[in-house]
Design a protein around this motif. Structure first.
Motif, PDB file in Angstrom:
ATOM      1  N   ARG A  69       2.593  -2.377   2.897  1.00  0.00           N
ATOM      2  CA  ARG A  69       1.333  -2.095   3.444  1.00  0.00           C
ATOM      3  C   ARG A  69       1.353  -0.638   4.140  1.00  0.00           C
ATOM      4  O   ARG A  69       0.473   0.238   4.156  1.00  0.00           O
ATOM      5  CB  ARG A  69       0.945  -3.111   4.305  1.00  0.00           C
ATOM      6  CG  ARG A  69      -0.592  -2.870   4.897  1.00  0.00           C
ATOM      7  CD  ARG A  69      -0.973  -3.937   5.754  1.00  0.00           C
ATOM      8  NE  ARG A  69      -1.536  -5.034   4.757  1.00  0.00           N
ATOM      9  CZ  ARG A  69      -1.770  -6.416   4.986  1.00  0.00           C
ATOM     10  NH1 ARG A  69      -1.937  -6.555   6.252  1.00  0.00           N
ATOM     11  NH2 ARG A  69      -2.192  -7.183   4.252  1.00  0.00           N
ATOM     12  N   LYS A  70       2.554  -0.510   4.677  1.00  0.00           N
ATOM     13  CA  LYS A  70       2.459   0.825   5.674  1.00  0.00           C
ATOM     14  C   LYS A  70       2.958   2.053   4.705  1.00  0.00           C
ATOM     15  O   LYS A  70       2.303   3.059   4.699  1.00  0.00           O
ATOM     16  CB  LYS A  70       4.153   0.772   6.323  1.00  0.00           C
ATOM     17  CG  LYS A  70       3.828  -0.252   7.569  1.00  0.00           C
ATOM     18  CD  LYS A  70       5.381  -0.149   8.350  1.00  0.00           C
ATOM     19  CE  LYS A  70       5.176  -1.256   9.520  1.00  0.00           C
ATOM     20  NZ  LYS A  70       6.097  -1.190  10.204  1.00  0.00           N
ATOM     21  N   TYR A  71       3.321   1.716   3.293  1.00  0.00           N
ATOM     22  CA  TYR A  71       3.707   2.574   2.388  1.00  0.00           C
ATOM     23  C   TYR A  71       2.381   3.111   1.614  1.00  0.00           C
ATOM     24  O   TYR A  71       1.840   4.224   1.476  1.00  0.00           O
ATOM     25  CB  TYR A  71       4.675   2.330   1.320  1.00  0.00           C
ATOM     26  CG  TYR A  71       4.782   3.160   0.158  1.00  0.00           C
ATOM     27  CD1 TYR A  71       5.483   4.304   0.270  1.00  0.00           C
ATOM     28  CD2 TYR A  71       4.022   2.873  -1.227  1.00  0.00           C
ATOM     29  CE1 TYR A  71       5.774   5.071  -0.777  1.00  0.00           C
ATOM     30  CE2 TYR A  71       4.321   3.767  -2.218  1.00  0.00           C
ATOM     31  CZ  TYR A  71       4.979   4.868  -2.009  1.00  0.00           C
ATOM     32  OH  TYR A  71       5.275   5.650  -3.217  1.00  0.00           O
ATOM     33  N   VAL A  72       1.439   2.236   1.497  1.00  0.00           N
ATOM     34  CA  VAL A  72       0.285   2.349   0.632  1.00  0.00           C
ATOM     35  C   VAL A  72      -0.950   2.842   1.784  1.00  0.00           C
ATOM     36  O   VAL A  72      -2.103   3.085   1.298  1.00  0.00           O
ATOM     37  CB  VAL A  72      -0.256   1.397  -0.272  1.00  0.00           C
ATOM     38  CG1 VAL A  72       0.705   1.017  -1.323  1.00  0.00           C
ATOM     39  CG2 VAL A  72      -0.417   0.045   0.415  1.00  0.00           C
ATOM     40  N   ARG A  73      -0.811   2.596   3.139  1.00  0.00           N
ATOM     41  CA  ARG A  73      -1.918   2.902   3.970  1.00  0.00           C
ATOM     42  C   ARG A  73      -2.771   4.316   3.792  1.00  0.00           C
ATOM     43  O   ARG A  73      -4.017   4.398   3.930  1.00  0.00           O
ATOM     44  CB  ARG A  73      -1.447   2.542   5.170  1.00  0.00           C
ATOM     45  CG  ARG A  73      -2.721   3.085   6.507  1.00  0.00           C
ATOM     46  CD  ARG A  73      -2.213   2.532   7.711  1.00  0.00           C
ATOM     47  NE  ARG A  73      -2.085   1.095   7.851  1.00  0.00           N
ATOM     48  CZ  ARG A  73      -1.466   0.377   8.306  1.00  0.00           C
ATOM     49  NH1 ARG A  73      -0.175   1.040   8.690  1.00  0.00           N
ATOM     50  NH2 ARG A  73      -1.057  -0.893   8.188  1.00  0.00           N
ATOM     51  N   ASN A  74      -1.941   5.315   3.684  1.00  0.00           N
ATOM     52  CA  ASN A  74      -2.539   6.733   3.616  1.00  0.00           C
ATOM     53  C   ASN A  74      -2.641   7.306   2.301  1.00  0.00           C
ATOM     54  O   ASN A  74      -2.852   8.381   2.201  1.00  0.00           O
ATOM     55  CB  ASN A  74      -1.834   7.476   4.738  1.00  0.00           C
ATOM     56  CG  ASN A  74      -1.997   7.013   6.211  1.00  0.00           C
ATOM     57  OD1 ASN A  74      -3.063   6.731   6.507  1.00  0.00           O
ATOM     58  ND2 ASN A  74      -1.081   7.330   6.844  1.00  0.00           N
ATOM     59  N   ARG A  75      -2.581   6.364   1.376  1.00  0.00           N
ATOM     60  CA  ARG A  75      -2.708   6.942  -0.057  1.00  0.00           C
ATOM     61  C   ARG A  75      -3.890   6.620  -0.688  1.00  0.00           C
ATOM     62  O   ARG A  75      -4.634   5.851  -0.239  1.00  0.00           O
ATOM     63  CB  ARG A  75      -1.447   6.176  -0.972  1.00  0.00           C
ATOM     64  CG  ARG A  75      -0.023   6.578  -0.548  1.00  0.00           C
ATOM     65  CD  ARG A  75       0.916   6.184  -1.309  1.00  0.00           C
ATOM     66  NE  ARG A  75       2.346   6.518  -0.950  1.00  0.00           N
ATOM     67  CZ  ARG A  75       2.834   7.653  -1.394  1.00  0.00           C
ATOM     68  NH1 ARG A  75       2.414   8.482  -2.171  1.00  0.00           N
ATOM     69  NH2 ARG A  75       3.928   8.060  -0.909  1.00  0.00           N
ATOM     70  N   ALA A  76      -4.056   7.442  -1.751  1.00  0.00           N
ATOM     71  CA  ALA A  76      -5.511   7.046  -2.335  1.00  0.00           C
ATOM     72  C   ALA A  76      -5.681   5.947  -2.956  1.00  0.00           C
ATOM     73  O   ALA A  76      -4.356   5.565  -3.757  1.00  0.00           O
ATOM     74  CB  ALA A  76      -5.749   8.432  -3.294  1.00  0.00           C
ATOM     75  N   PRO A  77      -6.578   5.204  -3.225  1.00  0.00           N
ATOM     76  CA  PRO A  77      -6.455   3.822  -3.989  1.00  0.00           C
ATOM     77  C   PRO A  77      -6.673   3.992  -5.584  1.00  0.00           C
ATOM     78  O   PRO A  77      -7.567   3.547  -6.115  1.00  0.00           O
ATOM     79  CB  PRO A  77      -7.617   3.189  -3.405  1.00  0.00           C
ATOM     80  CG  PRO A  77      -8.472   4.114  -3.008  1.00  0.00           C
ATOM     81  CD  PRO A  77      -7.830   5.310  -2.553  1.00  0.00           C
ATOM     82  N   GLN A  78      -5.580   4.639  -6.083  1.00  0.00           N
ATOM     83  CA  GLN A  78      -5.652   4.733  -7.505  1.00  0.00           C
ATOM     84  C   GLN A  78      -4.306   4.441  -7.687  1.00  0.00           C
ATOM     85  O   GLN A  78      -3.271   4.746  -7.413  1.00  0.00           O
ATOM     86  CB  GLN A  78      -5.890   6.335  -7.690  1.00  0.00           C
ATOM     87  CG  GLN A  78      -7.414   7.012  -7.382  1.00  0.00           C
ATOM     88  CD  GLN A  78      -7.629   8.351  -7.671  1.00  0.00           C
ATOM     89  OE1 GLN A  78      -6.818   9.007  -8.381  1.00  0.00           O
ATOM     90  NE2 GLN A  78      -8.427   9.025  -7.153  1.00  0.00           N
ATOM     91  N   ILE A  79      -4.524   3.943  -9.088  1.00  0.00           N
ATOM     92  CA  ILE A  79      -3.043   3.511  -9.997  1.00  0.00           C
ATOM     93  C   ILE A  79      -2.617   4.790 -10.736  1.00  0.00           C
ATOM     94  O   ILE A  79      -1.364   5.061 -10.437  1.00  0.00           O
ATOM     95  CB  ILE A  79      -3.453   2.588 -10.849  1.00  0.00           C
ATOM     96  CG1 ILE A  79      -3.723   1.270 -10.179  1.00  0.00           C
ATOM     97  CG2 ILE A  79      -2.088   2.241 -11.540  1.00  0.00           C
ATOM     98  CD1 ILE A  79      -4.030   0.079 -10.947  1.00  0.00           C
TER      99      ILE A  79
END
Length: 91
Positions: A69-79
């Motif tokens: 969750r910490k890793y993906v928090r500030n990333r764009a929600p794209q695969i």
């Protein structure tokens, strides 16, 4: 009887099915083990079950804010952002 069962299920066409089911089972097992070992609301030992409701918010926050969750928090929600950009941006 056993030979026909093996011939029916061990075909190359069935390998993706085995991979998908194996991945799903692996994710379920991972989540079950994670909940049993680190969830502050799950008490397996009898000594811990008598404590009732705990107000240990730090332990709950640590469980909820895990590494993924910490890793993906500030990333764009794209695969696949490069593929999405290729098809959505005009030339």
């Amino acid at each position: 009887m056993a030979s026909s069962t093996v011939n029916r299920w061990l075909r190359p066409e069935v390998y993706p099915l085995f991979a998908a089911v194996g991945t799903a089972v692996g994710i379920c097992v991972f989540q079950l083990i994670r909940n049993i070992t680190t969830n502050p609301d799950v008490r397996v030992l009898k000594e811990n079950r008598t404590s009732g409701v705990l107000d240990n918010h730090a332990e709950g926050e640590k469980y909820a804010e895990h590494g993924l969750r910490k890793y993906v928090r500030n990333r764009a929600p794209q695969i696949m952002p490069s593929v999405n950009g290729f098809f959505s941006k005009p030339n």
